[in-house]
Design an enzyme around this catalytic site. Structure first.
Site, mmCIF file in Angstrom:
data_model
loop_
_atom_site.group_PDB
_atom_site.id
_atom_site.type_symbol
_atom_site.label_atom_id
_atom_site.label_comp_id
_atom_site.label_asym_id
_atom_site.label_seq_id
_atom_site.Cartn_x
_atom_site.Cartn_y
_atom_site.Cartn_z
ATOM 1 N N GLU A 1 20.103 14.819 0.250
ATOM 2 C CA GLU A 1 19.570 15.401 -0.982
ATOM 3 C C GLU A 1 19.452 14.368 -2.099
ATOM 4 O OE1 GLU A 1 18.563 18.730 -1.802
ATOM 5 O OE2 GLU A 1 18.411 18.651 0.383
ATOM 6 N N ASP A 2 20.458 13.524 -2.198
ATOM 7 C CA ASP A 2 20.580 12.683 -3.387
ATOM 8 C C ASP A 2 20.229 11.211 -3.180
ATOM 9 O OD1 ASP A 2 21.441 14.984 -4.511
ATOM 10 O OD2 ASP A 2 23.571 14.478 -4.481
#
Ligand code: MN
Length: 724
Positions: A96-97
């Site tokens: 996600e990051d």
């Protein structure tokens, strides 16, 4: 000097490396207690990979971001999770990051790990909006259903626990939202999974953030009470043990402090003040068999007076999930209410873990290997859980939730609807409202236009598009899943058919009445008399019956005329005028499939029982072959001018078998303003081939124009209209 900012953690790459090298050593040591060396190495590889991926990222607290996945992993080692789950925990925010993709994770750490990571991020994306109880329940079920693998839920729970533990650094409004969600969604899930310590910690943390004042006041009061009551509690414990000894009952007696949030809930639920909620301690008596349970109960009731109406016998009548126990509340020393549970060792085991077996050996033998493994692991996990609580209940739900017969989908407003697995957008539309179902024409699933027959999946957001004049399509019946949709569609179609049949019946009757030449219409009185005589319920029923072919219009007409003329018939019936057919009458008038008549064709109508009026070509073999007796049911019909609709007609084209001939024909048809509905081809490899087209035309003239155009194609040898 400016005010101190939160420590940004290790400032230099060297400090970062030193810090986490140390942490990795600690983790290795911990894993050494229950994992194989090769698994430890895989986890270590994920550790290094994630630490590198998150380098330079920080949490709001100022800590390096990697401290979060690491803490989550630490929580999971406490539950003895396997290497795949630990790797997924370490990597859970990587996809996600950071720049790293799921595919990369799959390549490096295996497909299962990538799936677990994906599962966790999917849960992160759906947001709980409504706080109604029923919605919270649906949301919990949706999460469990979406997770598929229970390890996803466990990673998510550990993630939530760490976020709750570090919630203080967030803005107060954000803090409250997350805490509320924890209280309503995640803590109950932890409870169901039998993770009692987690359940309590999540509740206590959430309680503190949602109601900071109440938490503080209550915590203080309990602290004071604990001091006062410690003596009382040990006194009660000793007294119970002593009484069991006297009665020569071999029993294990345990006392436990109830947790803060539970006490708060009790106060709120019963509108009690703290001084009234005295039972902050509960007791449990475990004995060897069922008769001893009742003996122990008797002994307890002779020790302290029972509170009337508080006794519950779950021995005789177990809870739905198999939980068994005797529950009673006694009036202890100084009037303190004392809650006691009495059960056998075996029941205790079932309450803690044992129900898992009845889930595994359910008649369903087709549990996948993953499910088997998950199950085994879950069992061992439960054995680790020594804390108490009605953990039996969770398995009952888990059974449904992990392999659910239901899907949970969102309405555009964020409400969650549970539907049976396999439900389609049409089922959804009817679940929202019958009118939405009856008027639906299309749908958007997750903002994309999709066919109405699309099967819905967990977490889908569904939006139904309606049109004011749309009607249910009979084809929906072939794929709807819910009883509601099915019955509503049927109901609508039936009503519609009745309406249309009544309208047709009225026209047929008017035609049949024409020879009698009434100057006025038929009066209500005559109708009432007729309806009564023939045993129908209403005039409309009679008309519907005529339209459906259950009554012959000529006979009804004659009897109505007789009613007017007091039994007298005047002269010979005059020739009847034909019924005009538009082709848009709906289900009451059908164009026969055998000959497919189109406007301009000579036609004849036949009233068929239960079907209404069926229109055939006048020379259709299927009717001319029938006997004379059938002729009584023939109805004179004629086409009405320009109905505006298109009619289907079947043609056969014989053409030279050359490349591109089909394209030429199709182009001509389209040029002539017609649509091709269907085409099939004879699978011959000779010089000639036969092509069968179903076309849409407005009438016979239109068809003639198309055929003329087609004859100009050099390859076309012969064209004929198909009638069986
Ligand atoms: Mn996280």
């Amino acid at each position: 000097m400016p005010a101190a900012v939160p420590s940004p953690g290790p400032q230099t790459p060297q400090a970062y490396d030193t810090e986490f090298t140390l942490q990795l050593e600690k983790l290795r040591e911990l894993l050494g207690t229950y994992l194989k060396t090769e698994d430890i190495e895989r986890v270590a590889a994920a550790f290094l990979f994630s630490a590198e991926a998150h380098r330079g990222q920080f949490r709001i607290s100022g800590d390096p971001y990697f401290s979060h996945p690491l803490a989550v992993t630490g929580i999971l080692t406490g539950w003895h999770l396997d290497a795949q789950a630990l790797m997924a925990a370490l990597l859970h925010d990587v996809a996600e990051d950071t720049e790293i993709t799921l595919a990369e994770i799959g390549e490096k750490f295996g497909k299962v790990t990538a799936e677990l990571v994906d599962g966790v991020s999917k849960l992160d994306k759906i947001e709980f909006q409504s706080i109604e109880d029923a919605q919270a329940e649906n949301f919990r079920k949706m999460l469990l259903a979406m997770a598929r693998d229970v390890r996803v839920i466990l990673i998510k729970l550990a993630d939530r626990l760490h976020n709750m533990r570090t919630l203080d650094t967030l803005r107060p409004d954000k803090r409250r939202r997350i805490a509320r969600e924890t209280l309503e969604i995640y803590a109950p899930i932890a409870n169901r999974l039998g993770l009692n310590n987690l359940y309590r910690e999540l509740q206590e943390l959430a309680f503190r953030h949602v109601y900071p004042m109440r938490y503080r006041v209550l915590a203080k009061a309990i602290k004071a009470a604990r001091g006062n009551r410690r003596e009382v509690v040990s006194k009660i414990l000793q007294a119970i043990k002593a009484r069991m000894n006297e009665a020569t009952i071999e029993a294990e007696v345990m006392g436990r402090e109830k947790h803060l949030f539970g006490i708060y809930r009790k106060m709120r639920g019963k509108s009690l003040s703290f001084s009234q909620v005295l039972d902050i301690y509960g007791f449990r008596v475990i004995v060897k068999d069922v008769p001893t349970c009742y003996l122990a109960l008797g002994a307890l009731h002779s020790l302290y007076k029972p509170v009337p109406g508080k006794f519950k016998d779950y021995l005789a009548i177990p809870k739905g999930n198999g939980y068994q126990s005797l529950h009673t509340t006694l009036i202890g020393p100084f009037g303190t209410p004392v809650e006691v549970q009495i059960r056998t060792t075996e029941m205790h085991h079932v309450a803690e873990a044992g129900v898992a077996s009845h889930w595994l050996y359910k008649d369903d033998k087709s549990l996948s290997e993953l499910q088997q493994r998950t199950h085994k692991w879950l069992q061992s996990l439960l054995e680790l859980q020594s804390a108490s609580g009605d953990s039996a209940e969770f398995l009952e739900h888990l059974k449904i939730d992990l392999f659910p017969g239901e899907v949970y989908v969102f309405t555009p407003k964020g409400k969650i609807l549970p539907l049976p697995r396999g439900s389609t957008a049409v089922d959804f539309a009817y679940a929202v409202h019958t009118d939405i179902g009856n008027r639906c024409v299309a749908c958007r699933i997750n903002h994309e236009l999709m066919p109405l027959r699309t099967e819905l999946r967990n977490g889908d957001q569904v939006e139904i598009i309606t049109a004011a004049h749309a009607n249910p399509n009979p084809a929906w019946l072939s794929y709807v899943k819910t009883g509601k949709a099915r019955s509503q569609i049927r109901h609508f179609l039936k009503t519609m058919q009745h309406e249309e049949s009544a309208a047709l019946g009225e026209r047929l009757l008017a035609q049949a009445l024409r020879p009698f030449e009434f100057t006025e219409g038929i009066t209500d009185a005559v109708w009432d008399k007729f309806v009564l005589e023939c045993g129908a319920k209403s005039k409309k029923e009679v008309l519907t019956d005529i339209g459906l072919g259950k009554r012959l219009p000529a006979i009804v007409a004659r009897r109505l005329a007789a009613g007017i003329e007091m039994g007298e018939m005047t002269g010979e019936p005059k020739p009847q005028g034909p019924i005009l057919i538009r082709g848009t009458e709906g289900m009451a008038v059908q164009l026969a499939h055998c000959c497919r008549p189109i406007p301009g064709d000579p036609i004849v109508g036949i009233i068929k029982k239960g079907q209404g009026l069926v229109v055939h070509l006048a020379d259709c073999p299927s009717i001319t072959l029938r006997g004379r007796g059938e002729r009584a049911k023939w109805v004179d019909v004629e086409w009405e001018r320009d109905s505006g609709r298109l009619f289907e007609v079947a043609i056969k084209i014989e053409a030279e078998n050359r490349r591109g001939v089909l394209a030429k024909i199709a182009a001509e048809i389209s040029e002539a303003g017609s649509n091709i509905q269907h085409v099939t081809m004879d699978d011959e490899h000779g010089i000639y081939t036969s092509l069968y087209f179903t076309l849409q035309v407005s009438n016979r003239v239109h068809l003639a124009r198309i055929l003329r155009a087609l004859r100009h194609i050099p390859e076309v040898v012969r064209i004929s209209r198909v009638r069986e």
